[in-house]
Design a protein around this motif. Sequence first.
Motif, PDB file in Angstrom:
ATOM      1  N   MET A   1       0.819  -1.198   0.000  1.00 30.72           N
ATOM      2  CA  MET A   1       0.000   0.000   0.000  1.00 30.72           C
ATOM      3  C   MET A   1       0.856   1.251   0.000  1.00 30.72           C
ATOM      4  SD  MET A   1      -2.731   1.517  -0.142  1.00 30.72           S
ATOM      5  CE  MET A   1      -3.417   3.102   0.220  1.00 30.72           C
ATOM      6  N   ARG A   2       2.051   1.188   0.571  1.00 28.41           N
ATOM      7  CA  ARG A   2       2.887   2.386   0.633  1.00 28.41           C
ATOM      8  C   ARG A   2       3.189   2.920  -0.754  1.00 28.41           C
ATOM      9  NH1 ARG A   2       7.814   0.715   3.728  1.00 28.41           N
ATOM     10  NH2 ARG A   2       8.541   2.705   2.944  1.00 28.41           N
ATOM     11  N   GLY A   3       3.489   2.036  -1.722  1.00 25.54           N
ATOM     12  CA  GLY A   3       3.763   2.473  -3.085  1.00 25.54           C
ATOM     13  C   GLY A   3       2.552   3.146  -3.705  1.00 25.54           C
ATOM     14  N   ALA A   4       1.372   2.583  -3.487  1.00 20.78           N
ATOM     15  CA  ALA A   4       0.146   3.176  -4.020  1.00 20.78           C
ATOM     16  C   ALA A   4      -0.098   4.545  -3.398  1.00 20.78           C
ATOM     17  CB  ALA A   4      -1.041   2.245  -3.776  1.00 20.78           C
ATOM     18  N   ALA A   5       0.208   4.683  -2.111  1.00 17.16           N
ATOM     19  CA  ALA A   5       0.013   5.975  -1.440  1.00 17.16           C
ATOM     20  C   ALA A   5       0.962   7.019  -2.010  1.00 17.16           C
ATOM     21  CB  ALA A   5       0.216   5.824   0.069  1.00 17.16           C
ATOM     22  N   VAL A   6       2.225   6.636  -2.249  1.00 15.79           N
ATOM     23  CA  VAL A   6       3.191   7.568  -2.849  1.00 15.79           C
ATOM     24  C   VAL A   6       2.714   7.974  -4.236  1.00 15.79           C
ATOM     25  CG1 VAL A   6       5.527   7.741  -3.799  1.00 15.79           C
ATOM     26  CG2 VAL A   6       5.176   6.762  -1.529  1.00 15.79           C
ATOM     27  N   PHE A   7       2.287   6.989  -5.025  1.00 16.57           N
ATOM     28  CA  PHE A   7       1.812   7.262  -6.381  1.00 16.57           C
ATOM     29  C   PHE A   7       0.605   8.194  -6.343  1.00 16.57           C
ATOM     30  CE2 PHE A   7      -0.909   6.207 -10.000  1.00 16.57           C
ATOM     31  CZ  PHE A   7      -0.041   6.516 -11.030  1.00 16.57           C
ATOM     32  N   SER A   8      -0.349   7.898  -5.474  1.00 13.44           N
ATOM     33  CA  SER A   8      -1.549   8.717  -5.359  1.00 13.44           C
ATOM     34  C   SER A   8      -1.202  10.148  -4.959  1.00 13.44           C
ATOM     35  CB  SER A   8      -2.502   8.101  -4.335  1.00 13.44           C
ATOM     36  OG  SER A   8      -3.644   8.887  -4.182  1.00 13.44           O
ATOM     37  N   SER A   9      -0.286  10.326  -4.012  1.00 16.30           N
ATOM     38  CA  SER A   9       0.128  11.660  -3.586  1.00 16.30           C
ATOM     39  C   SER A   9       0.793  12.402  -4.727  1.00 16.30           C
ATOM     40  CB  SER A   9       1.099  11.578  -2.410  1.00 16.30           C
ATOM     41  OG  SER A   9       0.466  11.007  -1.303  1.00 16.30           O
ATOM     42  N   PHE A  10       1.663  11.713  -5.464  1.00 12.71           N
ATOM     43  CA  PHE A  10       2.341  12.358  -6.584  1.00 12.71           C
ATOM     44  C   PHE A  10       1.342  12.786  -7.645  1.00 12.71           C
ATOM     45  CE2 PHE A  10       5.330  13.567  -9.604  1.00 12.71           C
ATOM     46  CZ  PHE A  10       4.932  13.064 -10.818  1.00 12.71           C
ATOM     47  N   ILE A  11       0.389  11.926  -7.971  1.00 16.56           N
ATOM     48  CA  ILE A  11      -0.593  12.261  -9.003  1.00 16.56           C
ATOM     49  C   ILE A  11      -1.355  13.520  -8.605  1.00 16.56           C
ATOM     50  CG2 ILE A  11      -2.733  11.504 -10.107  1.00 16.56           C
ATOM     51  CD1 ILE A  11      -0.153  10.288 -11.268  1.00 16.56           C
ATOM     52  N   GLY A  12      -1.738  13.634  -7.345  1.00 17.95           N
ATOM     53  CA  GLY A  12      -2.434  14.835  -6.884  1.00 17.95           C
ATOM     54  C   GLY A  12      -1.599  16.081  -7.092  1.00 17.95           C
ATOM     55  N   VAL A  13      -0.317  16.014  -6.797  1.00 20.14           N
ATOM     56  CA  VAL A  13       0.588  17.148  -7.004  1.00 20.14           C
ATOM     57  C   VAL A  13       0.765  17.403  -8.490  1.00 20.14           C
ATOM     58  CG1 VAL A  13       2.984  17.922  -6.746  1.00 20.14           C
ATOM     59  CG2 VAL A  13       1.792  16.845  -4.825  1.00 20.14           C
ATOM     60  N   ARG A  58      -5.370   0.859 -10.652  1.00 18.06           N
ATOM     61  CA  ARG A  58      -6.772   1.219 -10.349  1.00 18.06           C
ATOM     62  C   ARG A  58      -6.899   2.718 -10.084  1.00 18.06           C
ATOM     63  NH1 ARG A  58      -6.655  -3.547  -6.467  1.00 18.06           N
ATOM     64  NH2 ARG A  58      -7.457  -5.276  -7.682  1.00 18.06           N
ATOM     65  N   LEU A  59      -5.981   3.265  -9.276  1.00 12.91           N
ATOM     66  CA  LEU A  59      -6.020   4.701  -8.957  1.00 12.91           C
ATOM     67  C   LEU A  59      -5.876   5.550 -10.218  1.00 12.91           C
ATOM     68  CD1 LEU A  59      -3.772   4.764  -5.764  1.00 12.91           C
ATOM     69  CD2 LEU A  59      -6.220   5.257  -5.852  1.00 12.91           C
ATOM     70  N   ALA A  60      -4.959   5.180 -11.098  1.00  9.94           N
ATOM     71  CA  ALA A  60      -4.765   5.934 -12.335  1.00  9.94           C
ATOM     72  C   ALA A  60      -6.008   5.876 -13.214  1.00  9.94           C
ATOM     73  CB  ALA A  60      -3.550   5.407 -13.092  1.00  9.94           C
ATOM     74  N   LEU A  61      -6.643   4.710 -13.292  1.00  8.02           N
ATOM     75  CA  LEU A  61      -7.880   4.587 -14.075  1.00  8.02           C
ATOM     76  C   LEU A  61      -8.968   5.507 -13.523  1.00  8.02           C
ATOM     77  CD1 LEU A  61      -7.770   0.743 -14.611  1.00  8.02           C
ATOM     78  CD2 LEU A  61      -7.921   2.433 -16.462  1.00  8.02           C
ATOM     79  N   VAL A  62      -9.124   5.508 -12.216  1.00  4.21           N
ATOM     80  CA  VAL A  62     -10.143   6.356 -11.582  1.00  4.21           C
ATOM     81  C   VAL A  62      -9.811   7.833 -11.793  1.00  4.21           C
ATOM     82  CG1 VAL A  62     -11.148   7.046  -9.369  1.00  4.21           C
ATOM     83  CG2 VAL A  62     -10.858   4.621  -9.908  1.00  4.21           C
TER      84      VAL A  62
END
Length: 141
Positions: A1-13, A58-62
């Motif tokens: 989950m840590r990798g997904a959280a980093v990715f999600s945070s980066f995408i927001g920025v 999944r996060l990128a698709l959403v």
Amino acid sequence: MRGAAVFSSFIGVFIGNHGSTSRATLCFAQPNVGKAAHEHPTIKLTYFDFEGRAEKVRLALVLSGVVFEDNRLPLSTWSQAKETITLSKVPVMTIDGIEVTQSSAMLRYIGSLSPCPLYPEDPWSRLRVDEILGIADDIDA
């Protein structure tokens, strides 16, 4: 989950700092040939019934607003399911009937689908996105 959280945070920025409306293009045959330019391909993402390596996809698709089928496999069915999956590995993303493996490749493809792409056209910005994707992979490993 840590990798997904980093990715999600980066995408927001990234979305907040890079509001480009241009789209990346592929230089070879695309699965959605024959569809109108504004239509997204039919996508099915297959992975286990937990986050793991598919969560960033999944996060990128959403985030891209791409409609997709989230096919979650119970671990108890894996021994039978792997016989029908390319390379017997997941995640696998089926795009208009064509199976694709490798979550980083999936992310780059998905990132180019949105009108406000998550994966930019200019080389410097792509390098920075690839750097973050590499960090996320390192964390997942």
